[in-house]
Design a protein around this motif. Structure first.
Motif, PDB file in Angstrom:
ATOM      1  N   ARG A  41       0.840  -1.204   0.000  1.00  0.00           N
ATOM      2  CA  ARG A  41       0.000   0.000   0.000  1.00  0.00           C
ATOM      3  C   ARG A  41       0.875   1.255   0.000  1.00  0.00           C
ATOM      4  O   ARG A  41       0.573   2.226  -0.699  1.00  0.00           O
ATOM      5  N   LEU A  42       1.964   1.240   0.760  1.00  0.00           N
ATOM      6  CA  LEU A  42       2.871   2.382   0.809  1.00  0.00           C
ATOM      7  C   LEU A  42       3.500   2.620  -0.562  1.00  0.00           C
ATOM      8  O   LEU A  42       3.647   3.769  -0.998  1.00  0.00           O
ATOM      9  N   ALA A  43       3.867   1.537  -1.243  1.00  0.00           N
ATOM     10  CA  ALA A  43       4.507   1.656  -2.557  1.00  0.00           C
ATOM     11  C   ALA A  43       3.534   2.147  -3.631  1.00  0.00           C
ATOM     12  O   ALA A  43       3.884   2.994  -4.457  1.00  0.00           O
ATOM     13  N   GLY A  44       2.324   1.617  -3.610  1.00  0.00           N
ATOM     14  CA  GLY A  44       1.363   1.952  -4.664  1.00  0.00           C
ATOM     15  C   GLY A  44       0.485   3.143  -4.368  1.00  0.00           C
ATOM     16  O   GLY A  44      -0.100   3.730  -5.284  1.00  0.00           O
ATOM     17  N   VAL A 224       7.833  10.130  -7.670  1.00  0.00           N
ATOM     18  CA  VAL A 224       6.920   9.659  -6.626  1.00  0.00           C
ATOM     19  C   VAL A 224       7.593   9.890  -5.276  1.00  0.00           C
ATOM     20  O   VAL A 224       8.793  10.181  -5.208  1.00  0.00           O
ATOM     21  N   ALA A 225       6.831   9.760  -4.221  1.00  0.00           N
ATOM     22  CA  ALA A 225       7.362  10.002  -2.870  1.00  0.00           C
ATOM     23  C   ALA A 225       8.459   9.004  -2.533  1.00  0.00           C
ATOM     24  O   ALA A 225       8.427   7.842  -2.965  1.00  0.00           O
ATOM     25  N   ALA A 226       9.418   9.443  -1.745  1.00  0.00           N
ATOM     26  CA  ALA A 226      10.502   8.556  -1.313  1.00  0.00           C
ATOM     27  C   ALA A 226       9.956   7.365  -0.541  1.00  0.00           C
ATOM     28  O   ALA A 226      10.497   6.249  -0.626  1.00  0.00           O
ATOM     29  N   SER A 227       8.869   7.578   0.211  1.00  0.00           N
ATOM     30  CA  SER A 227       8.279   6.486   0.984  1.00  0.00           C
ATOM     31  C   SER A 227       7.794   5.357   0.082  1.00  0.00           C
ATOM     32  O   SER A 227       7.814   4.177   0.469  1.00  0.00           O
TER      33      SER A 227
END
Length: 306
Positions: A41-44, A224-227
């Protein structure tokens, strides 16, 4: 006589030591896998704040782990698969390399990780059902009752969270569970010919001709976000590779029946991890459903299967 006693004592100590190490490795594997859903979920990202394409997360993680697997197989001098083993490897790849990550990735774009964790909580029971069917076993009525109860709880939870209706994401999650379960069963059959670590490595390596081109084709063209990249790194290195090493080695050392019991805690751990990592909310009814699913799975795994 004293020599025999010493030998028996040593053997007993070694067995106890292996059992303990196996259980600890099994717990470590479950902890690593429990982070898979929140990290996916964090990646997508979500519908409201998308990050990496779910297809890139699925294909990219398998490509990274596959390239590492090439090095591992070469360093360990693993033999090449032969005959029907190629077909089993391909079937396993369809389930755990393509089916589970793809369906999960698209599902958690639409539902939060806590929701996905509860639905996927029936994975151990689904694996037992598919295993029983594949091996033409005869599960007891109690086993089937638990399987149906688990499915009913998951559908009920999905309907409750969907305000009276089951969302498409829930269908994707159930499809992901079936894919993973089927892949686990065929992977277990391969572990009779290869070490458990070599099984997942060969599955990833034979997938490279597909995963690498598709990962390149679906790569992000915008920042995209570093997270999101941290989440991608985790599912690539840990969920898709290192976690299997710990889990399979734990099963081998501590015994499948004993060590696999700790897997029932995986969905609850996933829910707990999602709260600090993603800022999701854990309400009382969700906890009730999660505990009910865990209870059914725990009872189901203890029903006789002949």
């Amino acid at each position: 006589m004293s020599g025999l006693s010493t030998s028996s004592s040593t053997l007993s100590t070694t067995s106890a030591s292996d059992a303990t190490r196996g259980l600890l490795l099994g717990v470590a594997g479950v902890l690593m896998f429990a982070l898979s859903i929140p990290m996916t979920r964090l990646a997508g990202g979500s519908d409201a704040a998308p990050q990496l394409d779910p297809a890139f997360v699925a294909f990219g993680r398998a490509a990274v782990a596959g390239l590492l697997s090439v090095a591992y197989l070469l360093l360990t001098g693993a033999r090449r698969p032969r005959g029907r083993e190629w077909g089993l490897l391909a079937f396993t790849a369809a389930g755990v390399v393509f089916g589970w990550p793809l369906l999960l990735g698209f599902a958690v774009r639409h539902v939060d990780a806590v929701h996905a964790s509860v639905v996927s909580g029936v994975l151990p029971l689904a694996t037992a059902v598919i295993g029983a069917l594949a091996l033409r076993q005869r599960p007891s009525l109690g086993f089937w009752a638990c399987a149906l109860a688990g499915l009913a709880l998951v559908v009920g939870f999905a309907a409750w969270r969907g305000a009276g209706g089951v969302e498409m994401a829930d269908g994707l999650l159930l499809g992901a569970v079936v894919c993973a379960s089927a892949g686990y069963i065929s992977g277990a059959r391969l572990s009779q010919a290869f070490s458990a670590e070599q099984v997942i490595c060969w599955v990833l390596v034979i997938s490279l001709p597909v995963t690498v081109p598709l990962a390149v084709a679906t790569r992000p063209l915008e920042p995209v976000a570093a997270s999101a990249w941290w989440g991608f790194a985790y599912v690539s290195l840990v969920s898709m590779w290192i976690g299997f090493f710990a889990w399979y080695r734990g099963l081998a050392l501590g015994g499948t029946l004993r060590v696999s019991q700790v897997q029932v805690m995986q969905p609850f751990l996933s829910m707990l991890f999602a709260v600090p990592l993603l800022g999701e909310r854990l309400d009382a009814m969700t906890v009730v459903f999660a505990v009910a699913v865990l209870g059914v799975v725990w009872v189901g795994k203890r029903q006789p299967v002949n």
